[in-house]
Every structure is written in C-alpha cells, then in structure tokens.
Scaffold this active site. Structure first.
Site, PDB file in Angstrom:
ATOM      1  N   GLU A  47      52.086  51.924 -12.527  1.00 40.10           N
ATOM      2  CA  GLU A  47      52.522  50.914 -11.580  1.00 40.10           C
ATOM      3  C   GLU A  47      51.363  49.920 -11.512  1.00 40.10           C
ATOM      4  O   GLU A  47      50.225  50.345 -11.246  1.00 40.10           O
ATOM      5  CB  GLU A  47      52.662  51.602 -10.230  1.00 40.10           C
ATOM      6  CG  GLU A  47      53.850  51.175  -9.427  1.00 40.10           C
ATOM      7  CD  GLU A  47      53.933  51.997  -8.158  1.00 40.10           C
ATOM      8  OE1 GLU A  47      53.955  51.400  -7.102  1.00 40.10           O
ATOM      9  OE2 GLU A  47      53.941  53.247  -8.248  1.00 40.10           O
ATOM     10  N   ARG A 274      48.777  67.152 -11.855  1.00 42.56           N
ATOM     11  CA  ARG A 274      47.865  66.015 -11.914  1.00 42.56           C
ATOM     12  C   ARG A 274      46.417  66.501 -11.853  1.00 42.56           C
ATOM     13  O   ARG A 274      46.119  67.606 -11.415  1.00 42.56           O
ATOM     14  CB  ARG A 274      48.171  64.987 -10.845  1.00 42.56           C
ATOM     15  CG  ARG A 274      48.003  65.425  -9.416  1.00 42.56           C
ATOM     16  CD  ARG A 274      48.105  64.234  -8.463  1.00 42.56           C
ATOM     17  NE  ARG A 274      49.324  63.444  -8.634  1.00 42.56           N
ATOM     18  CZ  ARG A 274      49.325  62.103  -8.736  1.00 42.56           C
ATOM     19  NH1 ARG A 274      48.211  61.420  -8.680  1.00 42.56           N
ATOM     20  NH2 ARG A 274      50.458  61.438  -8.868  1.00 42.56           N
ATOM     21  N   LYS A 284      45.001  55.749  -5.144  1.00 40.58           N
ATOM     22  CA  LYS A 284      44.756  54.314  -5.305  1.00 40.58           C
ATOM     23  C   LYS A 284      44.458  53.654  -3.961  1.00 40.58           C
ATOM     24  O   LYS A 284      43.680  52.723  -3.878  1.00 40.58           O
ATOM     25  CB  LYS A 284      45.995  53.651  -5.900  1.00 40.58           C
ATOM     26  CG  LYS A 284      46.095  53.817  -7.394  1.00 40.58           C
ATOM     27  CD  LYS A 284      47.257  52.992  -7.891  1.00 40.58           C
ATOM     28  CE  LYS A 284      47.841  53.600  -9.131  1.00 40.58           C
ATOM     29  NZ  LYS A 284      49.204  53.152  -9.385  1.00 40.58           N
TER      30      LYS A 284
HETATM   31  P1  ATP Z   1      50.134  56.215  -6.581  1.00 43.24           P
HETATM   32  O1  ATP Z   1      48.666  56.304  -6.228  1.00 43.24           O
HETATM   33  O2  ATP Z   1      50.754  54.897  -6.270  1.00 43.24           O
HETATM   34  O3  ATP Z   1      50.952  57.435  -6.234  1.00 43.24           O
HETATM   35  P2  ATP Z   1      50.141  57.095  -9.286  1.00 43.24           P
HETATM   36  O4  ATP Z   1      48.842  57.798  -9.215  1.00 43.24           O
HETATM   37  O5  ATP Z   1      51.398  57.833  -9.462  1.00 43.24           O
HETATM   38  O6  ATP Z   1      50.244  56.110  -8.099  1.00 43.24           O
HETATM   39  P3  ATP Z   1      50.941  55.366 -11.424  1.00 43.24           P
HETATM   40  O7  ATP Z   1      50.419  54.039 -11.763  1.00 43.24           O
HETATM   41  O8  ATP Z   1      52.356  55.485 -11.033  1.00 43.24           O
HETATM   42  O9  ATP Z   1      49.978  55.979 -10.356  1.00 43.24           O
HETATM   43  O10 ATP Z   1      50.618  56.380 -12.587  1.00 43.24           O
HETATM   44  C1  ATP Z   1      50.965  56.181 -13.939  1.00 43.24           C
HETATM   45  C2  ATP Z   1      51.062  57.500 -14.630  1.00 43.24           C
HETATM   46  O11 ATP Z   1      49.841  58.217 -14.523  1.00 43.24           O
HETATM   47  C3  ATP Z   1      52.136  58.345 -14.001  1.00 43.24           C
HETATM   48  O12 ATP Z   1      52.920  58.902 -15.039  1.00 43.24           O
HETATM   49  C4  ATP Z   1      51.389  59.404 -13.261  1.00 43.24           C
HETATM   50  O13 ATP Z   1      52.085  60.590 -13.254  1.00 43.24           O
HETATM   51  C5  ATP Z   1      50.076  59.517 -14.035  1.00 43.24           C
HETATM   52  N1  ATP Z   1      48.988  59.917 -13.145  1.00 43.24           N
HETATM   53  C6  ATP Z   1      48.565  59.292 -12.045  1.00 43.24           C
HETATM   54  N2  ATP Z   1      47.573  59.985 -11.453  1.00 43.24           N
HETATM   55  C7  ATP Z   1      47.355  61.082 -12.195  1.00 43.24           C
HETATM   56  C8  ATP Z   1      46.456  62.203 -12.116  1.00 43.24           C
HETATM   57  N3  ATP Z   1      45.578  62.323 -11.134  1.00 43.24           N
HETATM   58  N4  ATP Z   1      46.533  63.149 -13.081  1.00 43.24           N
HETATM   59  C9  ATP Z   1      47.407  63.022 -14.086  1.00 43.24           C
HETATM   60  N5  ATP Z   1      48.273  62.007 -14.223  1.00 43.24           N
HETATM   61  C10 ATP Z   1      48.269  61.041 -13.298  1.00 43.24           C
HETATM   62 MG    MG Z   2      53.401  56.490  -9.369  1.00 37.95          MG
END
Ligand code: ATP
Ligand code: MG
Length: 567
Positions: A47, A274, A284
C-alpha cells in the site's frame, strides 16, 4: 539465539533442505504437480502509504524468490484503493527499495487503481446475480447489526431490495448523487456466519477524495478485500501470499471470485507469519510518528528498520536477503532476535570488506626513544586471511600515536589485560610498547602516555600472558572523522509503541574526534571497512572542506547488547 523458532539451529546447518521444506514451496509443488497451475505468478502488493521496512523485505524475498526459483514472475502492485492515505513519494521509494534489494519486476508494475473500472463492472455483475445490495445503515447501525463472535448478526432491512433497484442505486452512487456514508454496496453472504468477514462485508463505499492517480474521476472506491482478489485474478496471479491476519479473509477472497464465475485457475491465497524483529517496531503508523515527532532524523535514519535506513547505515542488500532466507517462513507468529539480522550482516560483510584501523576516542602515546620526525612505513594487508585478494596499504609509525582511551587503565581491574602503567601491549602490525608514565589532566584522567618501544616483548610484566594487541593510528598523519555508533532504537525487546517509555536514549552516540589511519583519506562514500576491534563501518560522506569524513557503524563485531543484558 532465536527463542521462538524451533529447529532454527538445525536448518541453519542445512539450509537447502529448509528451503525445500518451506510449506509454501510444498503448496506450489503440489499445485504444479496436480496441474492446477502451469506456472508460478506471485505479486508484492504494498500500500503506498509509507516506506518499506525489513518486514516487507521478507515478503519481497518470498514473492520474488519463489517466482525466480520456479521460473515464473512476480508483479509489483500498488494497492492504492484508499484515496486518502496514498502518496506518490512513497511509490518512488518503494520502487527504489525493491530494486535495491535485487529484484526486478520488468514491465509488470501495476496499480489496483488501474482496475477501478473492472472492479465496478464486477460489482454490477454481483448485483445482477443477486450477490450484492446497496445498504443504507449508518456505521453505528452496521456495527449493531453485525453481531459478535458469539452472537449471529441480523439482516439489514435493505438486504432484499430488488436487483433493479440495487443496480440503479449503485449507478447513482457512482454518479455522485449521495453523500459520503449515506449508502454503500455490500455482499449478500450470511449474517449468521461464524466468520465475521462473511457477514455481508462492504464492497464499495462513497469517498469524496482526490486519488493520487485517478484524480476526481471516482466518487466510490472498492474495499481492500474485494479489490485484492479481483486484482490478483486479473493479473493471472497463481499464489497470493499474504500475512496471517488475512487467514479469516480467505473465504471472502474465494467467495468473490466464485460468485463472479471467474475462470479457473483462480489464484490461491496462502498466509505466512509476519516478521517481528526485537528491539524495533514495524507498524507504519508508529514509524510515521517516530519521524514526525522527531525521535529520529527522517525515514532513512539508520536506527529505523526501513530499507532506506538500512541502506544508509551500510547494510548490503545481500545481507538482508541472507537474513530473510535464514529466518524462513512459517505459520506461527514469532519475534526474531535482532542478533539474527546482525549475524547475517557480519557474515555477508566479513569476506567482502577491507580491514583498517580507526581510533574512536583517542589517547595520545609518545614513544620516548623514537627520533622526532622519523616516519616508518609498514605494509599491512587489507585482508590478512588472503593478503593478495585486497592488496596492502601503508601504515605510518611516528613518535606520537593515538590508541583507544579505553585500552588504557590507570588502575587495571582484574581481567583487564590491555595497557596500564608498567604494562606492555603490542601495536597491531608493529612493535611492543610499555607504559612508563601516564600524564594526567586536571581531572585526574590520563591525557598522554609516555612509552618505551621494542621489536620483541620486553618481559613478563603480565605474567605468562602474551601482550594484548591494540589498534592505533599515527597522531600527525591520521585523518579526522566523525563516527556514529547506533544501538537499538528501543530499550525493550518487544516494544509496544509507548515511545516516551521505550525509546533507548543511547540509540545514537556520536564520536566526533575519531582518527583514522592515513590510507583512509582516499576512502569513497559508500565504502565499508572493518575497523579492527570496533566493527563494520560505512562511509556515508567523504570529507568536504573542513567537514570530516562521516562513518556509520553498520554493526559491531560481537553481540555486545545481549551480553550487557545478561550482566
Ligand atoms: P499496514 O501497516 O498498513 O497494516 P502492511 O504492513 O500490511 O500495512 P502493506 O504495504 O500492505 O503493509 O504490505 C505489503 C506486503 O508486505 C503485504 O503483502 C504484507 O503482508 C507484507 N508485509 C507487511 N509487513 C510485513 C511483515 N512485518 N512481515 C512480513 N510481511 C509483511
Ligand atoms: Mg496491508
């Protein structure tokens, strides 16, 4: 080292086996063998509302890594369905970070907003098939009707509107005839489902906001869950890999495509845990707060877990990939100790970088019998284990040199084997020195040591122990520098986000009076060295005018934090 990751030691020894055993690969193998898919297509769907961090790197390595290993491809897709939060600044930084990590999406860069028209058409199709309706409940009422985990929800009074009316209202929503929140489109699934995500979730809502790509063209925007599965399907994604919190959304993901009769093969959603890294935070929202409230100096402050920060600190992309390989993928949520990242960085840098000498906190040593003005040149290898690989540099021995202040003790405590009055130590690549006299300043602290020197050890002043080897630089010919020593940003291992209480006040220590060996005058910005006994240092800025070189410590040589915690 990694408390929550059972078996990690085993797989460390046998990494290729772990890669084969990774459960996602097992699913991929299964689906390829059964003929469900003929190729592997994945996507990384950020995102664009913040900078990528090391958690994202895990997802990038997983998605792009699978595509690479199976000869498929991985799309970069900006999930820009929320017009209020997205920003072009983030799009550029995300592209830069993925490229820097070493992955290439070729011409396969997409935006969910490219599919707004198609998403709209699909919604009309769902209405026509009787699977969606326009609801007018207020947000409070929606919550009230939804029920709870233990109680079923109730049907919305608008649930049984005739299809034609739904279609007309939805078209009017698009045309801007209603206010925000007045109406929304929702799926008609099951208000009694034990899965709350299946209790008639929202599909489209009215939003009077300017989108970073589509401008004011749209007044209604699709919800993430609805947009994601269709975007995957449009792109021919086979494996839609996401984090565990989407596990309960999978039935909705499948439901949408099924009700649209999307042609097979449809994408398969697979969830993984994650990454949580001890000593840091990855939300974020929290990262934004750290930047906005100036706890750190921007998104690339080397204490942050963002990729921009790690890059500025001097962490090579290879080290991040190695770390991601080593931690593997699992279903169970775990916290990974920071030492795993640090170990990967050391393992990557160790065979790659030159050794050199720097003194962070100089204490002057005068060699009393050394002739004034005499300079001895010593050829020392940059990489002692394989001297020919990186060549040699010239060290300069002079009458006055600097050693590290902490390598001298006026009154050595037990276990201190470095320099002290009457004791002998060896200077790296050079001779032995014995401290004959320590000159003290007004505060009683040593300001200068007077030493004798010799080519061979002078005597058993420290019993049978061999003299300690110290790093040093020549006083007059050394190069001034500023070194920044970073520690973890949070003093708690698993921070909760209470910044006032949890921030580590010593996360950045500057050493403005550093002195480097003469050869480093020619170091180029971006170069990394191992400063003997001190750690790996990355040159952020070469010297300009009166501003000295600026070095960031990438990582220390040993895991000093864990030791300090145990004391
Ligand atoms: P938010 O903080 O808004 O919940 P998010 O961490 O899900 O956002 P995105 O930009 O949607 O952030 O993430 C892009 C991709 O990275 C998604 O497929 C998400 O699953 C993956 N991702 C985000 N954070 C992690 C993490 N800590 N470990 C593994 N994958 C992650
Ligand atoms: Mg997300």
């Amino acid at each position: 080292m990694c408390r929550n990751f059972q078996g990690i030691h085993v797989f460390f020894k046998n990494m290729s086996e772990e890669r084969i055993n990774n459960f996602i690969r097992a699913f991929v193998d299964e689906d390829l063998a059964s003929g469900r898919y003929s190729q592997v297509v994945t996507r990384f769907p950020p995102e664009p509302n913040g900078y990528l961090h090391i958690g994202h790197a895990k997802s990038v390595c997983l998605n792009f890594g699978l595509a690479r290993d199976y000869g498929g491809h991985c799309n970069l897709r900006f999930d820009d369905t929320n017009p209020v939060k997205e920003d072009v600044e983030y799009v550029g930084s995300i592209q830069e970070d993925v490229r820097w990590l070493g992955f290439d999406w070729g011409d396969r860069s997409y935006y969910a907003s490219d599919y707004f028209e198609k998403l709209y058409e699909c919604a009309e199709e769902l209405i026509k098939r009787g699977h969606a309706y326009v609801c007018e409940l207020s947000p409070e009422k929606v919550r009230e009707y939804r029920g709870t985990l233990t109680e079923p929800g109730r049907d919305s009074p608008y649930r049984d509107r005739p299809m034609e009316e739904n279609l007309e209202l939805f078209r009017k929503m698009r045309a801007g005839e209603f206010r925000e929140g007045e109406k929304f489109l929702r799926a008609k699934i099951d208000m009694a489902s034990p899965n709350l995500n299946m209790r008639d979730p929202a599909l489209f809502r009215i939003r009077r906001a300017t989108h970073h790509r589509t401008g004011d063209q749209w007044l209604i925007y699709p919800m993430y869950d609805y947009a994601h599965c269709i975007s995957d399907a449009i792109e021919g994604v086979t494996f839609s890999i996401c984090t565990m919190e989407f596990e309960d959304h999978r039935p909705l993901y499948d439901w949408v495509l099924e009700k649209l009769d999307w042609p097979e093969p449809r994408p398969r959603q697979i969830e993984f845990a994650r990454l949580n890294l001890e000593g840091t935070l990855m939300s974020k929202r929290k990262l934004l707060q750290l930047v906005k409230d100036k706890y750190v100096d921007g998104w690339d402050d080397p204490r942050l877990p963002t990729l921009a920060a790690l890059r500025r600190r001097g962490v090579p992309p290879e080290a991040i990939r190695l770390f991601c390989d080593r931690i593997g993928v699992a279903k169970k949520d775990s916290w990974i100790e920071l030492e795993w990242l640090e170990k990967a960085i050391r393992d990557d840098l160790n065979p790659k970088v030159k050794r050199a000498m720097a003194v962070l906190d100089p204490l002057k040593v005068v060699l009393k019998d050394w002739p004034q003005g005499e300079v001895e040149t010593i050829m020392a290898p940059y990489f002692p284990d394989e001297p020919e690989r990186m060549g040699y540099r010239e060290l300069k021995m002079t009458k006055e040199i600097y050693i590290e202040r902490e390598d001298f003790s006026l009154d050595p405590p037990p276990g201190f084997f470095r320099l002290a009055p009457g004791r002998e130590a060896r200077l790296r690549w050079s001779r032995y020195v014995r401290c004959e006299e320590a000159k003290l300043g007004p505060d009683g602290e040593p300001v200068e040591l007077i030493c004798s020197h010799s080519l061979e050890p002078q005597g058993p002043a420290q019993g049978k122990r061999r003299p300690a080897i110290l790093h040093w630089v020549p006083a007059g010919l050394s190069v001034p520098a500023l070194a920044r020593l970073y520690d973890r940003l949070f003093s708690t291992a698993r921070p909760t986000g209470d910044l006032e209480k949890e921030i580590n006040p010593k996360s950045l220590v500057e050493r403005p009076n550093c002195r480097l060996e003469p050869a480093l005058a020619a170091a180029q910005a971006g170069e990394t060295f191992q400063f003997e006994r001190l750690g790996y240092f990355h040159l952020e800025k070469a010297a300009t005018g009166s501003t000295p070189l600026i070095f960031n410590r990438v990582v220390s040589l040993k895991d000093s934090w864990a030791k300090a915690q145990k004391k």
